[in-house]
Design a protein around this motif. Structure first.
Motif, PDB file in Angstrom:
ATOM      1  N   GLN A  30      -1.910 -77.675 -45.231  1.00 18.09           N
ATOM      2  CA  GLN A  30      -2.797 -78.102 -44.138  1.00 18.09           C
ATOM      3  C   GLN A  30      -3.837 -79.139 -44.543  1.00 18.09           C
ATOM      4  O   GLN A  30      -4.163 -80.014 -43.750  1.00 18.09           O
ATOM      5  N   PHE A  69      -8.241 -64.741 -25.917  1.00 23.97           N
ATOM      6  CA  PHE A  69      -8.505 -65.109 -24.526  1.00 23.97           C
ATOM      7  C   PHE A  69      -7.438 -64.453 -23.639  1.00 23.97           C
ATOM      8  O   PHE A  69      -6.248 -64.463 -23.971  1.00 23.97           O
ATOM      9  N   GLY A 108       0.959 -72.073 -29.335  1.00 23.73           N
ATOM     10  CA  GLY A 108       0.169 -72.690 -30.405  1.00 23.73           C
ATOM     11  C   GLY A 108       0.609 -72.086 -31.737  1.00 23.73           C
ATOM     12  O   GLY A 108       1.666 -71.440 -31.828  1.00 23.73           O
ATOM     13  N   GLY A 109      -0.227 -72.256 -32.763  1.00 22.06           N
ATOM     14  CA  GLY A 109       0.124 -71.716 -34.087  1.00 22.06           C
ATOM     15  C   GLY A 109       0.401 -70.222 -34.024  1.00 22.06           C
ATOM     16  O   GLY A 109       1.351 -69.726 -34.640  1.00 22.06           O
ATOM     17  N   ILE A 110      -0.404 -69.506 -33.252  1.00 22.46           N
ATOM     18  CA  ILE A 110      -0.232 -68.046 -33.209  1.00 22.46           C
ATOM     19  C   ILE A 110       1.028 -67.671 -32.423  1.00 22.46           C
ATOM     20  O   ILE A 110       1.772 -66.773 -32.837  1.00 22.46           O
ATOM     21  N   ASP A 138       3.850 -68.058 -34.722  1.00 27.48           N
ATOM     22  CA  ASP A 138       3.861 -66.987 -35.730  1.00 27.48           C
ATOM     23  C   ASP A 138       4.357 -65.676 -35.138  1.00 27.48           C
ATOM     24  O   ASP A 138       5.122 -64.940 -35.767  1.00 27.48           O
ATOM     25  N   ARG A 182       2.542 -74.180 -20.903  1.00 27.16           N
ATOM     26  CA  ARG A 182       2.418 -74.891 -19.627  1.00 27.16           C
ATOM     27  C   ARG A 182       2.602 -76.396 -19.808  1.00 27.16           C
ATOM     28  O   ARG A 182       3.122 -77.072 -18.939  1.00 27.16           O
ATOM     29  N   LYS A 183       2.160 -76.914 -20.920  1.00 25.16           N
ATOM     30  CA  LYS A 183       2.293 -78.356 -21.167  1.00 25.16           C
ATOM     31  C   LYS A 183       3.768 -78.743 -21.108  1.00 25.16           C
ATOM     32  O   LYS A 183       4.634 -77.924 -21.431  1.00 25.16           O
ATOM     33  N   TYR A 203       2.909 -69.692 -14.771  1.00 24.08           N
ATOM     34  CA  TYR A 203       3.071 -68.236 -14.773  1.00 24.08           C
ATOM     35  C   TYR A 203       2.673 -67.728 -13.391  1.00 24.08           C
ATOM     36  O   TYR A 203       1.559 -67.994 -12.922  1.00 24.08           O
ATOM     37  N   CYS A 233      -0.652 -65.084 -26.267  1.00 21.45           N
ATOM     38  CA  CYS A 233      -1.160 -65.884 -27.400  1.00 21.45           C
ATOM     39  C   CYS A 233      -1.775 -67.150 -26.818  1.00 21.45           C
ATOM     40  O   CYS A 233      -1.364 -68.270 -27.144  1.00 21.45           O
ATOM     41  N   LEU A 284      -9.814 -74.130 -33.831  1.00 15.49           N
ATOM     42  CA  LEU A 284     -10.243 -73.425 -35.041  1.00 15.49           C
ATOM     43  C   LEU A 284      -9.039 -73.154 -35.932  1.00 15.49           C
ATOM     44  O   LEU A 284      -7.982 -72.788 -35.460  1.00 15.49           O
TER      45      LEU A 284
HETATM   46  P1  NAP Z   1      -3.850 -72.770 -29.684  1.00 11.29           P
HETATM   47  O1  NAP Z   1      -3.172 -73.533 -30.734  1.00 11.29           O
HETATM   48  O2  NAP Z   1      -4.990 -73.379 -28.993  1.00 11.29           O
HETATM   49  O3  NAP Z   1      -2.733 -72.374 -28.613  1.00 11.29           O
HETATM   50  C1  NAP Z   1      -3.007 -71.682 -27.454  1.00 11.29           C
HETATM   51  C2  NAP Z   1      -1.763 -71.670 -26.561  1.00 11.29           C
HETATM   52  O4  NAP Z   1      -2.072 -70.979 -25.386  1.00 11.29           O
HETATM   53  C3  NAP Z   1      -1.271 -73.026 -26.176  1.00 11.29           C
HETATM   54  O5  NAP Z   1       0.133 -73.045 -26.316  1.00 11.29           O
HETATM   55  C4  NAP Z   1      -1.675 -73.177 -24.706  1.00 11.29           C
HETATM   56  O6  NAP Z   1      -0.625 -73.929 -24.143  1.00 11.29           O
HETATM   57  C5  NAP Z   1      -1.739 -71.740 -24.252  1.00 11.29           C
HETATM   58  N1  NAP Z   1      -2.789 -71.501 -23.258  1.00 11.29           N
HETATM   59  C6  NAP Z   1      -4.090 -71.897 -23.315  1.00 11.29           C
HETATM   60  N2  NAP Z   1      -4.765 -71.464 -22.220  1.00 11.29           N
HETATM   61  C7  NAP Z   1      -3.888 -70.770 -21.468  1.00 11.29           C
HETATM   62  C8  NAP Z   1      -3.972 -70.094 -20.221  1.00 11.29           C
HETATM   63  N3  NAP Z   1      -5.101 -70.060 -19.527  1.00 11.29           N
HETATM   64  N4  NAP Z   1      -2.869 -69.500 -19.742  1.00 11.29           N
HETATM   65  C9  NAP Z   1      -1.716 -69.523 -20.426  1.00 11.29           C
HETATM   66  N5  NAP Z   1      -1.566 -70.172 -21.615  1.00 11.29           N
HETATM   67  C10 NAP Z   1      -2.638 -70.788 -22.113  1.00 11.29           C
HETATM   68  O7  NAP Z   1      -4.365 -71.416 -30.253  1.00 11.29           O
HETATM   69  P2  NAP Z   1      -3.674 -70.270 -31.090  1.00 11.29           P
HETATM   70  O8  NAP Z   1      -2.198 -70.345 -31.079  1.00 11.29           O
HETATM   71  O9  NAP Z   1      -4.310 -69.050 -30.561  1.00 11.29           O
HETATM   72  O10 NAP Z   1      -4.157 -70.540 -32.547  1.00 11.29           O
HETATM   73  C11 NAP Z   1      -5.530 -70.433 -32.885  1.00 11.29           C
HETATM   74  C12 NAP Z   1      -5.828 -71.311 -34.047  1.00 11.29           C
HETATM   75  O11 NAP Z   1      -5.272 -70.769 -35.223  1.00 11.29           O
HETATM   76  C13 NAP Z   1      -5.220 -72.663 -33.810  1.00 11.29           C
HETATM   77  O12 NAP Z   1      -6.224 -73.627 -33.710  1.00 11.29           O
HETATM   78  C14 NAP Z   1      -4.349 -72.893 -34.965  1.00 11.29           C
HETATM   79  O13 NAP Z   1      -4.612 -74.127 -35.579  1.00 11.29           O
HETATM   80  C15 NAP Z   1      -4.647 -71.775 -35.961  1.00 11.29           C
HETATM   81  N6  NAP Z   1      -3.379 -71.368 -36.486  1.00 11.29           N
HETATM   82  C16 NAP Z   1      -2.780 -72.212 -37.341  1.00 11.29           C
HETATM   83  C17 NAP Z   1      -1.554 -71.904 -37.813  1.00 11.29           C
HETATM   84  C18 NAP Z   1      -0.878 -72.821 -38.779  1.00 11.29           C
HETATM   85  O14 NAP Z   1       0.236 -72.559 -39.171  1.00 11.29           O
HETATM   86  N7  NAP Z   1      -1.480 -73.890 -39.174  1.00 11.29           N
HETATM   87  C19 NAP Z   1      -0.923 -70.749 -37.443  1.00 11.29           C
HETATM   88  C20 NAP Z   1      -1.558 -69.909 -36.549  1.00 11.29           C
HETATM   89  C21 NAP Z   1      -2.795 -70.241 -36.076  1.00 11.29           C
HETATM   90  P3  NAP Z   1      -0.587 -74.430 -22.637  1.00 11.29           P
HETATM   91  O15 NAP Z   1      -2.019 -74.694 -22.262  1.00 11.29           O
HETATM   92  O16 NAP Z   1       0.291 -75.620 -22.623  1.00 11.29           O
HETATM   93  O17 NAP Z   1       0.030 -73.303 -21.880  1.00 11.29           O
END
Ligand code: NAP
Ligand code: FAD
Ligand code: SF4
Length: 675
Positions: A342, A473, A508-510, A513, A566-567, A600, A627, A659
């Protein structure tokens, strides 16, 4: 005291010189080479690693001429006027009794310049332009440029050079039929294709004399169609030795290969069998490389006789004192590289300065200094996730009195969840490191303590650091409270069982995973070295060109998984530059259905109701895992400030958007360095 490392710490006599131990820091681009003041910073970067006891280091690639640059304006050594800045590095390293080689790298068709050159005009999948076919004159000039560059490196004080012959760069392009379709003296038969590199080694030896190390990085496994076979590789190794090389390093996989070679998806030391195969076929030492990150493992490789030396690159970003700690019986204090890419490779590919997720000081040694404090402060840190841990350890190292509060029964925060993901087991090493540092620095730590504002206000603290992280969230979808819905926390941390068909909301990343966790059924498949090699279709005999069997073996996934966003963009577009493709490939292998552009509608007994492209659908799933991102968790802030306390927010508590652990740790370290 931890294990001792007799093989690792044994000197290695290269004839030319004797190295103090068997550990080499392999070449890495630092992004400082063409940066203003970059050589001064590189001097300190390498000097610190020399102080840390490493036996030998190799610089990032330096081009022998303008054609060989990765980018216009990049580092090149082709004239006397360019020697002085390299002397900053060599003097600093020798001042610490270290030894350093300069890597000579001609990028060939991998150059990002407007033009590039190669043995044949075949465009690389990851390159912007089709290269120009080199003429015979170009080839002669380039060989001379390599030798000239090595001679200049010698004048600049380097102990030798590494001639980069792997990873699909120019030399490798001459060697294989994948990229060499010439019908002159430099193409066709293998003997012709290896003439280019053998001439380079011969001429370099002529120009630099006998008392200069010439390391050749040989591609022992190309992992591309029409790559070299094992008998060819052995032949080249022997010829390189005859031509004047005094040590061989291992290269694995071209950059365009679609097989991971150093990421978390790769088991530790997955490739040392290639070096072991070569051992005994040449008289000069051979170096094992790629995905070696602990001294225990390095010791095993050497004790088994698989190699004469080991090369570790990223582990020296993570901890400059890897060797010194191993030698002092403090291997458990090594801050281990977690192979995330990273902050190192992803930074380089994004044009940023390289650093390290677990050690933000890497490549910032001159500006991020942990000085002993002149004014001792009593500091409370709330939350023992990556942000709180990095702050607490650096602040305590500087002499502050630190008390750490953690609501759960262990340190780590979200790392406790992340480490359960197949492939993220390395996060355990970061937790081990922080545990040992807490012990060493005597940080008072209260586990199972969800501390409140009143307690903090009464604790006599000068300031409070809120590192309380994030909470998941919950999106506003009809039926979100249905029994078949769970958050990623409930699935991963609380062990709630998912059904056989699962939809994941959020990619997203989570989300990625969680998908991987679900297809593995909690038990990781494909991660013993043998399983990994079979899964990616690797021929361990290397009888087939490039070592590809063309028959990857994919295990049965444990569940049917739908990953949704959704994107309308491609799923995983924002994952790591150098690792996103691996996550996508693994989920594809496991049959995960990835859908973008989803709305959804609701969740009920029938499953998840969605709309895609105007069409309503029901995904008949047993479980829906949410997630959908996080929100900051900082409810203590208001009350503390009302009570007159100075409060600082770090990590997810400060900002939940975008984050990751890289930001959380960096923020913690930088704040601790400044207090
Ligand atoms: P994220 O990357 O911000 O992804 C959130 C996902 O939720 C997106 O796919 C988004 O896509 C969706 N979303 C957001 N608001 C929504 C809503 N109201 N209703 C339905 N879907 C919604 O966050 P994350 O996956 O929770 O990860 C958290 C942080 O941990 C990230 O910033 C990431 O960098 C880090 N992380 C990194 C790694 C890595 O391998 N580097 C692995 C895990 C986590 P849409 O809005 O398109 O639906
Ligand atoms: P957290 O890790 O959330 O830690 C906050 C801590 O504060 C928790 O331990 C909590 O119990 C404690 N706390 C809260 N309130 C109180 C209180 N009042 N009193 C005492 N203690 C309290 N990031 C990456 O960079 N790379 C990855 O590969 C990666 N993979 C991930 C995989 C998964 C499955 C998950 C869930 C996350 C992943 N992350 C990854 C994200 C990374 O883990 C987070 O960005 C990081 O943990 C945030 O650190 P933090 O210290 O701000 O918060
Ligand atoms: Fe290792 Fe990640 Fe640091 Fe790179 S950023 S050196 S992969 S821990």
């Amino acid at each position: 005291m931890t294990a001792s490392f007799p093989h690792l710490l044994k000197p290695l006599d290269l004839g030319v010189t004797t190295l103090s131990n068997r550990v080499m820091m392999g070449a890495m681009h630092l992004g400082l080479e063409a940066h203003p003041g970059g050589f001064e910073r590189m001097a300190e970067f390498y000097a610190e690693r020399a102080r840390g006891g490493v036996g030998l280091m190799v610089t990032g690639g330096i081009a022998p001429n303008q054609d060989g640059l990765l980018k216009t304006g990049g580092p090149v050594l082709e004239a006397h006027g360019q020697i002085a800045r390299h002397k900053l590095v060599t003097d600093a390293v020798h001042g610490e009794d270290g030894k350093i080689l300069m890597q000579i790298l001609h990028t060939g068709r991998y150059s990002y310049q407007e033009y590039s050159v190669a043995p044949s005009p075949i465009r690389a999948p990851n390159s912007p332009a089709t290269p120009r076919e080199m003429t015979g004159e170009d080839i002669d000039r380039t060989i001379a440029d390599f030798a000239n560059c090595a001679a200049l490196a010698r004048e600049a004080g380097y102990d030798g050079v590494e001639i980069m012959g792997s990873e699909g760069y120019l030399i490798n392009e001459f060697i294989t039929l994948h990229t060499n379709h010439r019908d002159d003296d430099w193409g066709g038969a293998y003997e012709n294709r290896i003439r280019f590199v053998l001439e380079i080694i011969r001429r370099t030896r002529e120009k630099t004399g006998p008392n200069f190390i010439i390391m050749f990085r040989l591609s022992m496994l190309d992992l591309v169609e029409d790559g070299s076979t094992w008998s060819e590789i052995v032949k080249l190794a022997r010829e390189a030795e005859k031509a004047g090389a005094n040590i061989l390093n291992t290269g694995i996989g071209w950059h365009e290969a679609r097989i991971p070679t150093i990421a978390q998806a790769v088991p530790r030391a997955a490739w040392t069998w290639t070096t072991a195969k070569l051992k005994g076929k040449v008289a000069i030492p051979v170096i094992a490389s790629n995905r070696i990150n602990t001294p225990e493992q390095a010791e095993d490789i050497l004790a088994r006789g698989d190699a004469d030396m080991v090369s570790l690159a990223r582990p020296f970003l993570a901890d400059s004192h890897f060797v010194a700690k191993a030698a002092a019986g403090q291997a458990d204090l090594i801050n281990s590289c977690i192979a995330c890419n990273q902050a190192c490779l992803d930074h380089i590919f994004n044009g940023q300065i390289c650093t390290c997720l677990v050690n933000p000081r890497a490549c910032h040694e001159t500006e991020l200094v942990f000085e002993k404090t002149a004014e001792l402060r009593k500091i409370a840190v709330v939350g023992a996730g990556p942000a709180g841990l990095s702050f607490a350890t650096v602040a305590a190292e500087r002499g502050h009195s630190v008390t750490l509060y953690e609501a759960t029964n262990d340190i780590g925060g979200q790392f406790q969840i992340a480490r359960k993901i197949p492939g993220k087991e390395e996060f355990n090493e970061t937790l081990r490191y922080f545990r040992k540092m807490i012990e060493l620095l005597g940080i008072t730590t209260w586990l199972n303590t969800k501390v409140g504002a009143a307690e903090l206000l009464e604790g006599g603290y000068d300031r409070v650091i809120l590192a309380t992280g994030v909470t998941p969230f919950t999106p506003d979808i009809e039926g979100i409270g249905h029994a078949r819905v769970m958050s990623y926390i409930e699935l991963l941390r609380d062990g709630k069982e998912a059904g056989d068909r699962v939809a994941i909301i959020g990619a997203g990343g989570i989300g990625f995973d969680v998908a991987e966790f679900l297809v593995h059924a909690g038990k990781r498949w494909g991660h013993s070295r043998e399983e990994f090699l079979a899964r990616w279709g690797i021929d361990v005999e290397i009888k087939s060109p490039g070592g590809l069997t063309h028959a990857p073996q994919t295990p049965e996934p444990a569940r049917e998984v739908f990953l949704l966003q959704r994107k309308t963009s491609r799923l995983g577009k924002d994952l790591g530059k150098t690792t996103g493709w691996i996550h996508r490939a693994i989920l594809k292998q496991a049959g995960v259905t990835m859908i973008s552009g989803v709305s959804y509608r609701r969740i009920d007994d029938d499953g998840l109701h969605i709309t895609i492209g105007g069409e309503d659908k029901i995904l008949e799933v047993d479980t829906v895992v949410i997630c959908a991102g996080q929100e900051p968790c900082r409810e203590l802030k208001g009350e503390l400030e009302k009570g007159g306390m100075t409060v600082e927010l770090i990590g997810g508590a400060d900002e939940a958007g975008e984050l990751d652990a890289k930001r959380a740790i960096d923020q913690g370290v930088r704040l601790a360095a400044s207090i």
